[in-house]
Design an enzyme around this catalytic site. Structure first.
Site, PDB file in Angstrom:
ATOM      1  N   PRO A 177     -17.909  -4.542  10.872  1.00  0.00           N
ATOM      2  CA  PRO A 177     -17.562  -4.989  12.223  1.00  0.00           C
ATOM      3  C   PRO A 177     -16.756  -3.951  13.004  1.00  0.00           C
ATOM      4  CG  PRO A 177     -16.118  -6.045  10.621  1.00  0.00           C
ATOM      5  CD  PRO A 177     -17.038  -5.140   9.840  1.00  0.00           C
ATOM      6  N   THR A 183       6.245   2.988  12.579  1.00  0.00           N
ATOM      7  CA  THR A 183       4.874   3.305  12.990  1.00  0.00           C
ATOM      8  C   THR A 183       4.835   3.949  14.369  1.00  0.00           C
ATOM      9  OG1 THR A 183       2.848   2.189  13.721  1.00  0.00           O
ATOM     10  CG2 THR A 183       4.816   0.863  13.747  1.00  0.00           C
ATOM     11  N   ASP A 184       3.742   4.645  14.646  1.00  0.00           N
ATOM     12  CA  ASP A 184       3.547   5.204  15.995  1.00  0.00           C
ATOM     13  C   ASP A 184       3.184   4.117  17.009  1.00  0.00           C
ATOM     14  OD1 ASP A 184       0.970   4.642  15.125  1.00  0.00           O
ATOM     15  OD2 ASP A 184       0.156   6.642  15.502  1.00  0.00           O
ATOM     16  N   GLU A 185       2.860   2.905  16.515  1.00  0.00           N
ATOM     17  CA  GLU A 185       2.401   1.855  17.440  1.00  0.00           C
ATOM     18  C   GLU A 185       3.512   1.387  18.370  1.00  0.00           C
ATOM     19  OE1 GLU A 185      -0.379  -0.946  15.826  1.00  0.00           O
ATOM     20  OE2 GLU A 185      -0.903   0.396  14.188  1.00  0.00           O
ATOM     21  N   ALA A 191       5.687  -4.759  18.518  1.00  0.00           N
ATOM     22  CA  ALA A 191       6.957  -5.197  19.115  1.00  0.00           C
ATOM     23  C   ALA A 191       7.985  -5.502  18.027  1.00  0.00           C
ATOM     24  CB  ALA A 191       6.718  -6.428  19.989  1.00  0.00           C
ATOM     25  N   LYS A 194       8.097  -4.154  15.025  1.00  0.00           N
ATOM     26  CA  LYS A 194       8.541  -2.883  14.428  1.00  0.00           C
ATOM     27  C   LYS A 194       9.490  -2.159  15.392  1.00  0.00           C
ATOM     28  CE  LYS A 194       7.503  -1.162  11.064  1.00  0.00           C
ATOM     29  NZ  LYS A 194       8.047  -1.278   9.664  1.00  0.00           N
ATOM     30  N   ASN A 223     -13.036   5.271  16.181  1.00  0.00           N
ATOM     31  CA  ASN A 223     -13.389   4.349  15.089  1.00  0.00           C
ATOM     32  C   ASN A 223     -14.863   4.450  14.697  1.00  0.00           C
ATOM     33  OD1 ASN A 223     -10.785   3.400  15.152  1.00  0.00           O
ATOM     34  ND2 ASN A 223     -11.257   1.633  16.437  1.00  0.00           N
ATOM     35  N   TYR A 276       2.879  -7.130  16.324  1.00  0.00           N
ATOM     36  CA  TYR A 276       3.268  -6.245  15.213  1.00  0.00           C
ATOM     37  C   TYR A 276       4.109  -5.086  15.733  1.00  0.00           C
ATOM     38  CZ  TYR A 276       2.806  -2.254  12.026  1.00  0.00           C
ATOM     39  OH  TYR A 276       3.071  -1.159  11.244  1.00  0.00           O
ATOM     40  N   ALA A 295       7.123  -5.172   5.174  1.00  0.00           N
ATOM     41  CA  ALA A 295       6.790  -5.622   6.530  1.00  0.00           C
ATOM     42  C   ALA A 295       5.492  -6.407   6.484  1.00  0.00           C
ATOM     43  CB  ALA A 295       6.601  -4.410   7.458  1.00  0.00           C
ATOM     44  N   LYS A 307      -7.724  -3.483   6.478  1.00  0.00           N
ATOM     45  CA  LYS A 307      -7.564  -2.368   7.409  1.00  0.00           C
ATOM     46  C   LYS A 307      -8.888  -1.597   7.475  1.00  0.00           C
ATOM     47  CE  LYS A 307      -3.101  -3.255   7.803  1.00  0.00           C
ATOM     48  NZ  LYS A 307      -2.051  -2.809   6.947  1.00  0.00           N
ATOM     49  N   PHE A 348       0.818  -1.226   0.000  1.00  0.00           N
ATOM     50  CA  PHE A 348       0.000   0.000   0.000  1.00  0.00           C
ATOM     51  C   PHE A 348       0.854   1.281   0.000  1.00  0.00           C
ATOM     52  CE2 PHE A 348      -2.088   2.772   3.445  1.00  0.00           C
ATOM     53  CZ  PHE A 348      -2.673   3.634   2.530  1.00  0.00           C
TER      54      PHE A 348
HETATM   55  P1  NAD Z   1       1.384  -3.573   3.336  1.00  0.00           P
HETATM   56  O1  NAD Z   1       1.104  -4.783   4.170  1.00  0.00           O
HETATM   57  O2  NAD Z   1       0.297  -3.009   2.488  1.00  0.00           O
HETATM   58  O3  NAD Z   1       2.625  -3.843   2.381  1.00  0.00           O
HETATM   59  C1  NAD Z   1       3.758  -4.551   2.799  1.00  0.00           C
HETATM   60  C2  NAD Z   1       4.526  -4.979   1.556  1.00  0.00           C
HETATM   61  O4  NAD Z   1       5.693  -5.691   1.988  1.00  0.00           O
HETATM   62  C3  NAD Z   1       3.729  -5.927   0.656  1.00  0.00           C
HETATM   63  O5  NAD Z   1       3.876  -5.543  -0.687  1.00  0.00           O
HETATM   64  C4  NAD Z   1       4.388  -7.284   0.900  1.00  0.00           C
HETATM   65  O6  NAD Z   1       4.320  -8.153  -0.231  1.00  0.00           O
HETATM   66  C5  NAD Z   1       5.825  -6.879   1.206  1.00  0.00           C
HETATM   67  N1  NAD Z   1       6.524  -7.887   2.026  1.00  0.00           N
HETATM   68  C6  NAD Z   1       6.063  -8.515   3.137  1.00  0.00           C
HETATM   69  N2  NAD Z   1       6.978  -9.400   3.584  1.00  0.00           N
HETATM   70  C7  NAD Z   1       8.047  -9.303   2.758  1.00  0.00           C
HETATM   71  C8  NAD Z   1       9.312  -9.947   2.701  1.00  0.00           C
HETATM   72  N3  NAD Z   1       9.655 -10.870   3.623  1.00  0.00           N
HETATM   73  N4  NAD Z   1      10.179  -9.612   1.712  1.00  0.00           N
HETATM   74  C9  NAD Z   1       9.839  -8.684   0.792  1.00  0.00           C
HETATM   75  N5  NAD Z   1       8.650  -8.055   0.771  1.00  0.00           N
HETATM   76  C10 NAD Z   1       7.766  -8.360   1.752  1.00  0.00           C
HETATM   77  O7  NAD Z   1       1.917  -2.493   4.385  1.00  0.00           O
HETATM   78  P2  NAD Z   1       1.789  -0.918   4.361  1.00  0.00           P
HETATM   79  O8  NAD Z   1       0.542  -0.523   5.059  1.00  0.00           O
HETATM   80  O9  NAD Z   1       2.061  -0.432   2.996  1.00  0.00           O
HETATM   81  O10 NAD Z   1       3.003  -0.523   5.326  1.00  0.00           O
HETATM   82  C11 NAD Z   1       4.308  -0.297   4.788  1.00  0.00           C
HETATM   83  C12 NAD Z   1       5.239   0.084   5.931  1.00  0.00           C
HETATM   84  O11 NAD Z   1       4.760   1.244   6.589  1.00  0.00           O
HETATM   85  C13 NAD Z   1       5.362  -1.000   7.008  1.00  0.00           C
HETATM   86  O12 NAD Z   1       6.712  -1.075   7.401  1.00  0.00           O
HETATM   87  C14 NAD Z   1       4.478  -0.489   8.140  1.00  0.00           C
HETATM   88  O13 NAD Z   1       4.957  -0.950   9.381  1.00  0.00           O
HETATM   89  C15 NAD Z   1       4.650   1.001   7.979  1.00  0.00           C
HETATM   90  N6  NAD Z   1       3.502   1.817   8.449  1.00  0.00           N
HETATM   91  C16 NAD Z   1       2.244   1.549   8.024  1.00  0.00           C
HETATM   92  C17 NAD Z   1       1.197   2.346   8.438  1.00  0.00           C
HETATM   93  C18 NAD Z   1      -0.221   2.105   7.964  1.00  0.00           C
HETATM   94  O14 NAD Z   1      -1.148   2.774   8.436  1.00  0.00           O
HETATM   95  N7  NAD Z   1      -0.459   1.213   7.012  1.00  0.00           N
HETATM   96  C19 NAD Z   1       1.435   3.424   9.302  1.00  0.00           C
HETATM   97  C20 NAD Z   1       2.755   3.661   9.716  1.00  0.00           C
HETATM   98  C21 NAD Z   1       3.782   2.866   9.278  1.00  0.00           C
HETATM   99  P1  TYD Z   2      -6.430  -1.098  11.598  1.00  0.00           P
HETATM  100  O1  TYD Z   2      -6.855  -0.466  10.314  1.00  0.00           O
HETATM  101  O2  TYD Z   2      -6.266  -2.570  11.647  1.00  0.00           O
HETATM  102  O3  TYD Z   2      -5.100  -0.347  12.045  1.00  0.00           O
HETATM  103  P2  TYD Z   2      -4.296  -0.418  13.476  1.00  0.00           P
HETATM  104  O4  TYD Z   2      -4.822  -1.535  14.275  1.00  0.00           O
HETATM  105  O5  TYD Z   2      -2.896  -0.660  13.027  1.00  0.00           O
HETATM  106  O6  TYD Z   2      -4.503   0.909  14.109  1.00  0.00           O
HETATM  107  O7  TYD Z   2      -7.475  -0.704  12.710  1.00  0.00           O
HETATM  108  C1  TYD Z   2      -7.769   0.651  13.003  1.00  0.00           C
HETATM  109  C2  TYD Z   2      -8.730   0.674  14.177  1.00  0.00           C
HETATM  110  O8  TYD Z   2      -9.978   0.118  13.745  1.00  0.00           O
HETATM  111  C3  TYD Z   2      -8.282  -0.180  15.348  1.00  0.00           C
HETATM  112  O9  TYD Z   2      -8.648   0.476  16.555  1.00  0.00           O
HETATM  113  C4  TYD Z   2      -9.077  -1.466  15.195  1.00  0.00           C
HETATM  114  C5  TYD Z   2     -10.356  -1.006  14.548  1.00  0.00           C
HETATM  115  N1  TYD Z   2     -11.006  -1.975  13.627  1.00  0.00           N
HETATM  116  C6  TYD Z   2     -12.367  -2.282  13.794  1.00  0.00           C
HETATM  117  O10 TYD Z   2     -13.044  -1.770  14.695  1.00  0.00           O
HETATM  118  N2  TYD Z   2     -12.929  -3.154  12.905  1.00  0.00           N
HETATM  119  C7  TYD Z   2     -12.213  -3.749  11.898  1.00  0.00           C
HETATM  120  O11 TYD Z   2     -12.789  -4.569  11.137  1.00  0.00           O
HETATM  121  C8  TYD Z   2     -10.833  -3.411  11.749  1.00  0.00           C
HETATM  122  C9  TYD Z   2     -10.008  -4.036  10.653  1.00  0.00           C
HETATM  123  C10 TYD Z   2     -10.271  -2.506  12.631  1.00  0.00           C
END
Ligand code: NAD
Ligand code: TYD
Length: 366
Positions: free
Chosen positions: A215, A134-136, A162, A164, A259, A160, A84, A199, A12
């Site tokens: 949900p 991530t902020d997590e 932990a 990161k 949420n 997750y 990741a 997500k 993504f």
């Molecule tokens: P995502 O799950 O959509 O994409 C992860 C990508 O990594 C996928 O294309 C997957 O195929 C690839 N991948 C997974 N394991 C792999 C491996 N072993 N070798 C090579 N490629 C591999 O994740 P995202 O939401 O795009 O997040 C990207 C980064 O940003 C992550 O490091 C995540 O921790 C960080 N991040 C995400 C968010 C968020 O809200 N999504 C927020 C802050 C930080």
């Molecule tokens: P998510 O998109 O999984 O991100 P993160 O857990 O990394 O913050 O979830 C965002 C928030 O939404 C989280 O508090 C969990 C909640 N959630 C639901 O209530 N229902 C759902 O089906 C999902 C996927 C998440």
């Protein structure tokens, strides 16, 4: 001209970053490395069809030899590390892959970077390893706690988070011990095009359009700080160009929402879009909005996530004052853009949710 390795570039945020970077720095050479797990999708790179746009390498960051060869073969001088396992719910049920990819995989990349950038003679004249986190990692906040800043102690709560946190510490250690030139950004929850519909935001949109329940975990009061994905990409660009080596920067949206409010907001917007554009009713006949029923009728409160963090909030003051970072997209415009994108890209989310993309992948990638 940089030679940029974008790990997880078919996921993504990684794919949005490749689109962003190619537009802004067309002369840079981009190598997209991705294992194409369930979350990686070549269609996320649609529109980048010219041979010069990017080169794709199908590999696993856990494969140390492959990583070192890749750095040597492509003369990589810059890494932007997104790859990741990223979904908290999956980490609760199957944490192993998170340790493998997020911890061991990140370490392998750091080791390859050190070997090729620091330990041999003909290393590139400059290098950078940017780690996307991530902020997590900071844990959870109460209602009146101050937002997370760069000096907030780490207190990750999910497998997750932990994994990161461990990767962030490894990046820091490779700078402190060996002098690897690193930067790290810790960002809040992203949303926007190409987000896998597991997500919160894309899942709710897909379920609303297909008439499935929405949900909401627990009572829906949990709070996240939402940022449109392009603003995250801009933030990473700023950290890479203006950030201090060895430092970390928080990136956020100043946009805290419960949420349940997000889910209701999505429902109201979908109702309004169907009312304005009755043609959507034909395309999505199972959506309640297609026959005038409020989408909110699909909301279902379900069992809470284990160890569910209650609130995340980012204090981005450092990025704002030192880098000039500020999000451009408001939540209002960002959510509208995301819903429109999902309405216009039905084949994308259908193919990732009904398994047809995996069938295509198996015949095209071994
Ligand atoms: P995502 O799950 O959509 O994409 C992860 C990508 O990594 C996928 O294309 C997957 O195929 C690839 N991948 C997974 N394991 C792999 C491996 N072993 N070798 C090579 N490629 C591999 O994740 P995202 O939401 O795009 O997040 C990207 C980064 O940003 C992550 O490091 C995540 O921790 C960080 N991040 C995400 C968010 C968020 O809200 N999504 C927020 C802050 C930080
Ligand atoms: P998510 O998109 O999984 O991100 P993160 O857990 O990394 O913050 O979830 C965002 C928030 O939404 C989280 O508090 C969990 C909640 N959630 C639901 O209530 N229902 C759902 O089906 C999902 C996927 C998440």
């Amino acid at each position: 001209m940089r030679k940029l390795l974008v790990t997880g570039g078919a996921g993504f945020i990684g794919a949005n970053f490749v689109h962003y970077w190619k537009e802004k720095y067309p002369d840079d050479e981009i190598i997209v490395l991705d294992l194409l797990t369930y979350a990686g999708n070549m269609a996320n790179l649609q529109g980048l069809e010219r041979e010069s746009d990017y080169r794709f390498v199908h590999a696993d960051i856990v494969d140390q030899d492959a990583m070192t060869s890749l750095f040597v073969e492509h003369r990589i001088d810059t890494v932007v590390h997104f790859a990741a396992e990223s979904h908290v719910d999956r980490s609760i049920h199957e944490p192993d892959a998170f340790i493998q990819t997020n911890v061991i995989g990140t370490h392998n990349l750091l080791r390859a970077a050190k070997q090729v950038w620091l330990d041999i003679d003909n290393a590139p004249s400059s290098h950078r390893f940017h780690h996307v986190s991530t902020d997590e990692v900071y844990g959870t906040l109460g209602r009146d706690d101050p937002a997370f800043c760069e000096t907030t102690p780490y207190a990750p709560n999910s497998p997750y988070a932990a994994s990161k946190a461990a990767s962030d510490h490894l990046v820091r250690a490779y700078h402190h011990t060996y002098g690897l030139e690193v930067t790290t950004s810790n960002c809040s929850n992203n949303y926007g095009p190409y987000q896998f519909p597991e997500k919160l935001i894309p899942l709710m949109i897909v379920n609303a359009l297909t008439g499935q329940s929405l949900p909401v975990y627990g009572d829906g009061s949990n709070i996240r700080d939402w940022l449109y994905v392009e603003d995250h990409c801009r933030g990473i660009d700023l950290v890479m160009s203006k950030g201090t080596i060895g430092e970390t920067y928080n990136i956020g949206g100043n946009n805290e929402r419960a949420n349940i409010d997000i889910v209701k907001d999505i429902c109201a917007r979908i109702d309004a879009v169907f009312e304005k554009h009755p043609e959507h009713a034909e395309a999505y006949p199972d959506a309640p909005a297609a026959n005038g029923t409020p989408t909110e009728s699909l909301i279902t409160f379900v069992k809470d996530r284990l160890g569910h963090d209650w609130r995340y909030a980012i204090d981005a003051e450092r990025s704002e004052s030192e880098l000039g970072y500020a999000p451009i997209e408001s939540f209002d415009t960002g959510l509208d853009r995301t819903i429109s994108w999902m309405l216009e890209n039905e084949s994308w989310w259908r193919s990732v949710t009904d398994g047809s993309y995996r069938d295509w992948l198996e015949t095209n990638y071994d």
